[in-house]
Scaffold this active site. Sequence first.
Site, mmCIF file in Angstrom:
data_model
loop_
_atom_site.group_PDB
_atom_site.id
_atom_site.type_symbol
_atom_site.label_atom_id
_atom_site.label_comp_id
_atom_site.label_asym_id
_atom_site.label_seq_id
_atom_site.Cartn_x
_atom_site.Cartn_y
_atom_site.Cartn_z
ATOM 1 N N TYR A 51 94.292 65.320 50.481
ATOM 2 C CA TYR A 51 92.858 65.583 50.323
ATOM 3 C C TYR A 51 92.060 64.286 50.353
ATOM 4 O O TYR A 51 91.821 63.665 49.330
ATOM 5 C CB TYR A 51 92.602 66.334 49.024
ATOM 6 C CG TYR A 51 91.151 66.745 48.819
ATOM 7 C CD1 TYR A 51 90.477 67.471 49.800
ATOM 8 C CD2 TYR A 51 90.470 66.426 47.651
ATOM 9 C CE1 TYR A 51 89.161 67.858 49.618
ATOM 10 C CE2 TYR A 51 89.148 66.813 47.458
ATOM 11 C CZ TYR A 51 88.498 67.526 48.442
ATOM 12 O OH TYR A 51 87.190 67.907 48.253
ATOM 13 N N GLU A 52 91.679 63.873 51.547
ATOM 14 C CA GLU A 52 90.762 62.748 51.739
ATOM 15 C C GLU A 52 89.713 63.209 52.752
ATOM 16 O O GLU A 52 89.793 62.879 53.935
ATOM 17 C CB GLU A 52 91.511 61.507 52.224
ATOM 18 C CG GLU A 52 92.524 60.975 51.219
ATOM 19 C CD GLU A 52 93.209 59.703 51.681
ATOM 20 O OE1 GLU A 52 92.490 58.764 52.074
ATOM 21 O OE2 GLU A 52 94.452 59.658 51.649
ATOM 22 N N PRO A 53 88.735 63.985 52.296
ATOM 23 C CA PRO A 53 87.836 64.706 53.209
ATOM 24 C C PRO A 53 87.040 63.833 54.161
ATOM 25 O O PRO A 53 86.652 64.281 55.233
ATOM 26 C CB PRO A 53 86.912 65.474 52.260
ATOM 27 C CG PRO A 53 87.010 64.776 50.949
ATOM 28 C CD PRO A 53 88.401 64.242 50.889
ATOM 29 N N GLY A 65 88.265 60.866 55.269
ATOM 30 C CA GLY A 65 89.191 59.842 55.692
ATOM 31 C C GLY A 65 89.317 58.755 54.644
ATOM 32 O O GLY A 65 89.747 57.643 54.939
#
Length: 378
Positions: free
Chosen positions: A173-175, A177
């Site tokens: 979960y690194e929306p 980037g």
Amino acid sequence: MNFTVKYSFLVICLLCCLLSTYVSVIEGHRARPGESRKNPREIIKTFKESGKGIIQGYYPSWVSYNHNLKDLNPNLNVVHMSFAKMDLSYDSIESIVGSPLLFKSLIGLEYIGLNEYFNDAMNLRKARPDIIMLLSLGGETYHPSSFDSALNAVEKIANLVDELGFDGIDVDYEPNGSFDGLNDKEKADFFVQYVTKLREYMCDDKLISISQSSNGALSCIGFNDPKKICMDDEAPYNSKYFNKPDVKKELLRAAQMASAGGAIYLMNNLKDMIDMVFVQTFNYTNSTDSTVMKELYDSYAYYGKKYDYVIIMGFTLMFPSTPFNPNDKMLVKSIGDFVKTENKLNKRADGFGLWSLSSDNAAHNEQLAIEYFVESLH
């Protein structure tokens, strides 16, 4: 004439090779749970019953040019193959077999083609039938072009997991980037919807892991959150906890970061749909107090016990400045003793993980770190 015969023979061999791969893919990966190996849920269960912590590692597909999966440390129990696209798109497995160079551009894994991946994975399965291998999606590398494109790709992803022999999915979960925007409700709702849909499409024996920031289970106190997306008054590390005068300075700083509490909304909505949480401690820098790793683990362990997650505390091999040095034997033992005690008391399998395996740019020693993990957890 002689050249024509040789050429014809070469073409026939190539077609046979492609047909063989096509058949094996269509029938599903040969390393299925059954006579040769246990269901991945059964493997997890044996760890819980013994109270032994799981040792995990991320294997970046791009290192496959210089390393082989079968040569991974034998003490690893779970491998996350990174990274595939959350919105991957392909017509059929046959089309990728026919044009192997499409594998990277369509799927995201940085193998030259499907055959190279398939052989690498099979060699690992033969050497280690007990290992759990998850396909890791997203992360800093691949954030989706749109929410709809990612949601529309879920059925393809579920099929790919089965056809290529993975035991499940990890969603990083690194929306944006990065660790920015973790507490954006629209993005959090998308993530919940995405993982929920994955669970609906994947077989029951498949696992789902999510990767979160180090401070994701600490209630946020650094900014006003009227929707309480990053707060949980019932959790031990809530806003009242951070009002205490004896709170560690570095833990207080972690709760004031923009990424604080970024996992709370997700876990409280996904509940028991997920099986494992990998805690990425490498977003926590510029600290001289490595002891806060105990509280960071404890904050996630609350949700682990509530929803039956395996919590994996991640160490990084890449950055020499990290406060959580995997080659620091005393630190690993200190945190490991705490985790091991919790495992024994609660029949859990919480453990340690590494980003990333087989990296030629590692600042820390991979084999030494895993040795320390084994000593402290087992």
